[in-house]
Design a protein around this motif. Structure first.
Motif, PDB file in Angstrom:
ATOM      1  N   SER A  23       2.574   2.119  -3.408  1.00  0.00           N
ATOM      2  CA  SER A  23       1.757   2.288  -4.631  1.00  0.00           C
ATOM      3  C   SER A  23       1.695   3.846  -4.055  1.00  0.00           C
ATOM      4  CB  SER A  23       0.240   1.182  -4.198  1.00  0.00           C
ATOM      5  OG  SER A  23      -0.493   1.521  -5.940  1.00  0.00           O
ATOM      6  N   GLY A  28       1.810  -2.094  -7.116  1.00  0.00           N
ATOM      7  CA  GLY A  28       0.832  -0.780  -7.966  1.00  0.00           C
ATOM      8  C   GLY A  28       2.643   0.364  -8.121  1.00  0.00           C
ATOM      9  N   CYS A  29       4.031  -0.448  -8.872  1.00  0.00           N
ATOM     10  CA  CYS A  29       4.764   0.387  -8.856  1.00  0.00           C
ATOM     11  C   CYS A  29       4.865   0.176 -10.515  1.00  0.00           C
ATOM     12  CB  CYS A  29       6.137  -0.470  -8.466  1.00  0.00           C
ATOM     13  SG  CYS A  29       6.031  -0.246  -6.608  1.00  0.00           S
ATOM     14  N   GLU A  49       0.621  -1.297  -0.032  1.00  0.00           N
ATOM     15  CA  GLU A  49       0.087   0.612   0.237  1.00  0.00           C
ATOM     16  C   GLU A  49       0.772   1.366  -0.189  1.00  0.00           C
ATOM     17  OE1 GLU A  49      -2.265  -3.491   2.769  1.00  0.00           O
ATOM     18  OE2 GLU A  49       0.351  -2.346   2.224  1.00  0.00           O
ATOM     19  N   SER A  73       4.126   5.617  -5.684  1.00  0.00           N
ATOM     20  CA  SER A  73       4.848   6.025  -6.809  1.00  0.00           C
ATOM     21  C   SER A  73       3.254   6.878  -8.057  1.00  0.00           C
ATOM     22  CB  SER A  73       4.725   4.606  -7.354  1.00  0.00           C
ATOM     23  OG  SER A  73       4.587   4.396  -8.998  1.00  0.00           O
ATOM     24  N   ASP A  74       2.326   6.766  -7.142  1.00  0.00           N
ATOM     25  CA  ASP A  74       1.184   7.497  -7.322  1.00  0.00           C
ATOM     26  C   ASP A  74       1.656   8.519  -7.686  1.00  0.00           C
ATOM     27  OD1 ASP A  74      -0.274   5.269  -7.719  1.00  0.00           O
ATOM     28  OD2 ASP A  74      -1.790   5.521  -6.694  1.00  0.00           O
ATOM     29  N   SER A 122       9.574  -2.221  -7.995  1.00  0.00           N
ATOM     30  CA  SER A 122       9.466  -3.432  -6.939  1.00  0.00           C
ATOM     31  C   SER A 122       9.927  -4.939  -7.064  1.00  0.00           C
ATOM     32  CB  SER A 122       7.724  -3.910  -6.639  1.00  0.00           C
ATOM     33  OG  SER A 122       7.497  -4.486  -6.058  1.00  0.00           O
TER      34      SER A 122
END
Length: 273
Positions: free
Chosen positions: A168, A186-187, A165, A171-172, A180
């Motif tokens: 991610s 999420g990367c 979490e 990254s956002d 990752s």
């Protein structure tokens, strides 16, 4: 048709669009297999990357190499080494040194990849070989560290063993690429060691590793076959079964007769002296 090798600009343009695949490997055979499988990015020892055949077997893999800051020394030493690595075919260099060193390299247009989370050469500062960023405070520090790498000029950072979490969310909120290793989907890339994927690692297998084959068992089987073959050779030599006639070079009979006559004559002459 051979796919083109991506540039730094190509990789940056893919942020948020798809997951890249990334491996750490150590041999030409693994490099060739990675190319055939369509791997995007690789971390490669410089002595492998510098081999003439490397780009023959892995022409389209974006390949980085690196040293830890403990190995590379001062920023100027790191820059000199990075220039040599780029000259030998590296597409980017890994740098676990200070932000001052990262900035020093980036200022000379060296594509630099940093490292956050569990960084082996700095693990004592984060509690050893364990996950990093499990509290709000440490997760916020990770975000600041990634932003600092971005400001220093790095184009990517490896983010290792960080809660999915957290990775991610970071990254956002950044423009830098996050690669990752055990930090979730999420990367921008998923990074594993080839030895873990192949089941060749006989030591500790990290939680994030996924084993797809059992090369260790195959290596054990091949070693048993190697020992058996060597034993059979020993037995054949002792029994006279090796060498057979098909393993030998033979002299034409007339030449052999002439050789033996000449040999006997010379031997007799020496005995008479």
């Amino acid at each position: 048709m051979m796919r083109p090798r991506p540039t730094v600009a190509d990789l940056r343009a893919l942020k948020g669009r798809r997951q890249l695949t990334m491996l750490r490997y150590f041999s030409l055979d693994e490099a060739e297999a990675a190319e055939a499988a369509g791997i995007d990015v690789a971390s490669v020892p410089l002595d492998l990357l510098a081999r003439p055949r490397y780009r023959e077997v892995a022409p389209s893999i974006f390949s980085m190499t690196g040293l830890t800051h403990l190995e590379a020394g001062r920023p100027d030493d790191y820059l000199r080494w990075a220039g040599e690595a780029m000259g030998k075919g590296a597409d980017a260099v890994y740098c676990s040194g200070s932000l001052r060193t990262v900035e020093h390299l980036a200022r000379e247009h060296i594509p630099v990849v940093g490292h956050v989370g569990l960084v082996p050469s700095r693990a004592t500062w984060t509690g050893g070989f364990r996950a990093v960023g499990k509290t709000a405070e440490t997760a916020l520090r990770l975000y600041e560290e990634v932003k600092a790498y971005e400001s220093a000029g790095a184009f990517a950072v490896e983010i290792e063993v960080v809660p999915a979490e957290v990775a991610s969310a970071i990254s956002d909120r950044v423009g830098i690429l996050l690669w990752s290793m055990g930090s979730g989907p999420g990367c921008d890339a998923q990074y594993l060691f080839a030895e873990d994927i192949l089941g060749a690692n006989r030591g500790h297998v990290p939680r994030h590793a996924k084993v797809y084959r059992d090369f260790a068992a195959e290596f054990d089987r091949l070693q048993q076959e190697r020992v058996a073959a060597f034993r059979e050779f020993v037995t054949d030599v002792e029994s006279g079964a090796y060498p057979e006639n098909r393993h030998l070079v033979r002299m034409p009979p007339a030449e052999l007769d002439a050789f033996l006559s000449g040999l006997d004559g010379r031997a007799a002459g020496r005995a008479a002296e």
